[in-house]
Enzyme design. Structure first.
Site, PDB file in Angstrom:
ATOM      1  N   HIS A  40       0.841  -1.197   0.000  1.00  0.00           N
ATOM      2  CA  HIS A  40       0.000   0.000   0.000  1.00  0.00           C
ATOM      3  C   HIS A  40       0.876   1.247   0.000  1.00  0.00           C
ATOM      4  O   HIS A  40       1.520   1.562   0.990  1.00  0.00           O
ATOM      5  CB  HIS A  40      -0.909  -0.042   1.247  1.00  0.00           C
ATOM      6  CG  HIS A  40      -1.911   1.061   1.292  1.00  0.00           C
ATOM      7  ND1 HIS A  40      -2.710   1.274   2.388  1.00  0.00           N
ATOM      8  CD2 HIS A  40      -2.255   1.998   0.385  1.00  0.00           C
ATOM      9  CE1 HIS A  40      -3.497   2.318   2.157  1.00  0.00           C
ATOM     10  NE2 HIS A  40      -3.237   2.773   0.953  1.00  0.00           N
ATOM     11  N   HIS A  46       3.715   0.878   3.011  1.00  0.00           N
ATOM     12  CA  HIS A  46       3.699  -0.235   3.961  1.00  0.00           C
ATOM     13  C   HIS A  46       3.074  -1.445   3.296  1.00  0.00           C
ATOM     14  O   HIS A  46       2.501  -1.358   2.206  1.00  0.00           O
ATOM     15  CB  HIS A  46       2.944   0.145   5.237  1.00  0.00           C
ATOM     16  CG  HIS A  46       1.521   0.561   5.012  1.00  0.00           C
ATOM     17  ND1 HIS A  46       1.156   1.839   4.689  1.00  0.00           N
ATOM     18  CD2 HIS A  46       0.365  -0.150   5.037  1.00  0.00           C
ATOM     19  CE1 HIS A  46      -0.150   1.915   4.540  1.00  0.00           C
ATOM     20  NE2 HIS A  46      -0.666   0.719   4.729  1.00  0.00           N
ATOM     21  N   ASP A  48       0.299  -4.340   4.093  1.00  0.00           N
ATOM     22  CA  ASP A  48      -0.783  -4.737   4.997  1.00  0.00           C
ATOM     23  C   ASP A  48      -0.860  -6.257   5.018  1.00  0.00           C
ATOM     24  O   ASP A  48      -1.196  -6.893   4.005  1.00  0.00           O
ATOM     25  CB  ASP A  48      -2.120  -4.140   4.532  1.00  0.00           C
ATOM     26  CG  ASP A  48      -2.205  -2.642   4.808  1.00  0.00           C
ATOM     27  OD1 ASP A  48      -2.008  -2.247   5.971  1.00  0.00           O
ATOM     28  OD2 ASP A  48      -2.463  -1.877   3.858  1.00  0.00           O
ATOM     29  N   LYS A 246      15.010  -1.520  19.939  1.00  0.00           N
ATOM     30  CA  LYS A 246      15.308  -1.983  21.289  1.00  0.00           C
ATOM     31  C   LYS A 246      14.779  -3.369  21.612  1.00  0.00           C
ATOM     32  O   LYS A 246      15.276  -4.014  22.510  1.00  0.00           O
ATOM     33  CB  LYS A 246      14.741  -0.988  22.295  1.00  0.00           C
ATOM     34  CG  LYS A 246      15.455   0.353  22.249  1.00  0.00           C
ATOM     35  CD  LYS A 246      15.028   1.244  23.397  1.00  0.00           C
ATOM     36  CE  LYS A 246      15.861   2.521  23.400  1.00  0.00           C
ATOM     37  NZ  LYS A 246      15.386   3.480  24.396  1.00  0.00           N
ATOM     38  N   ASP A 248      14.201  -7.142  21.897  1.00  0.00           N
ATOM     39  CA  ASP A 248      15.152  -8.229  21.710  1.00  0.00           C
ATOM     40  C   ASP A 248      14.560  -9.529  22.224  1.00  0.00           C
ATOM     41  O   ASP A 248      14.728  -9.892  23.366  1.00  0.00           O
ATOM     42  CB  ASP A 248      16.452  -7.892  22.445  1.00  0.00           C
ATOM     43  CG  ASP A 248      17.502  -8.957  22.230  1.00  0.00           C
ATOM     44  OD1 ASP A 248      18.251  -9.256  23.165  1.00  0.00           O
ATOM     45  OD2 ASP A 248      17.544  -9.505  21.108  1.00  0.00           O
TER      46      ASP A 248
HETATM   47 MN    MN Z   1      -2.780   0.147   4.444  1.00  0.00          MN
END
Ligand code: MN
Length: 251
Positions: A40, A46, A48, A246, A248
């Site tokens: 998208h 990103h 989805d 950060k 882990d």
């Molecule tokens: Mn989306």
């Protein structure tokens, strides 16, 4: 912390169905096992990631997309459950609409939850362990929820490949860099963006590859924006990203 509801009722509450032509969110009966990934290109690119569970598509927005490297944990912001109809969508959301941009069906197939666990239960507990039988995402994967920071909006999770025959140490971004066409139509993002719509049948539009098999035979919805009027579908910059550096380990 106050739990943010991300269910299908939330999807409906955000929409006025006398004004939008998006499908009304609903849970369907049955035990489907589909999964889909929609690339998208909204205000922030990103992927989805959506898993069919309990009659809806459980959804996460993954800013960097998946990696085949088990050492690459990818932030996945949980988004509201989506109706199953969204799983067939590829096309363009008009500029000016929320989430306006291009949507590609980047992967699809079947998912198999860890047979020792009830995924409807473990998703509430914040973890899912499953096998994917997609065209691009295969083998074992895990999703696990992080603890949000105070005041943080959204529900950050991590998506991670489990070491198996389908893993590729050092893959980095190769999977998303190399796979740049739709798994259903073969189109690039640019070709999708220049198309008039996506809900043409193979014959009507002369498309060689056509729609997904799942969509075949169904009447096309008039408009289906696979987008959420929510703060987290377009992953915001900010506190959530800290986790990526950060965190882990996983549950
Ligand atoms: Mn989306």
């Amino acid at each position: 912390m106050a739990a943010r509801k991300l269910d299908i009722e939330t999807y409906n509450k955000k929409r006025d169905f006398s004004k939008t032509r998006e499908p009304r969110g609903r849970k369907l009966k049955g035990k489907g096992d589909s999964f889909v990934v929609q690339k998208h290109d909204a205000s922030r690119l990103h992927w989805d990631f959506r898993l069919e569970l309990d009659g809806v598509l459980k959804s996460w927005a993954v800013p960097k997309g998946p990696s085949l490297d088990p050492d690459e944990k990818r932030l996945a912001m949980r988004t509201e459950d989506h109706p199953l109809d969204y799983g067939d969508f590829e096309g363009t959301i008009p500029a000016g609409e929320y989430g306006g941009g291009t949507v590609m069906l980047w992967d699809q197939g079947r998912w198999i939850p860890d047979p020792r666990k009830d995924p409807s239960k473990t998703i509430e507990e914040g973890h899912l362990h499953f096998t994917l039988e997609g065209e691009r995402m295969k083998g074992e994967w895990v999703l696990f929820r992080l603890n949000p920071r105070p005041g943080e909006k959204g529900e950050p999770w991590m998506l991670k490949k489990v070491t198996d025959d389908f893993a590729d140490a050092g893959d980095g971004d190769a999977l998303v860099d190399n796979c740049v066409t739709s798994v259903t139509t073969g189109r690039t993002m640019a070709e999708i963006a220049s198309g008039e719509d996506v809900w043409h049948s193979d014959k009507a539009a002369g498309h060689k590859t056509g729609r997904s098999k799942k969509a075949a035979g169904k009447a096309p919805p008039p408009f289906m924006a696979p987008q959420l009027a929510t703060l987290v579908d377009d992953v915001p910059p900010g506190a959530a990203w800290i986790h990526e550096l950060k965190y882990d380990g996983y549950r």
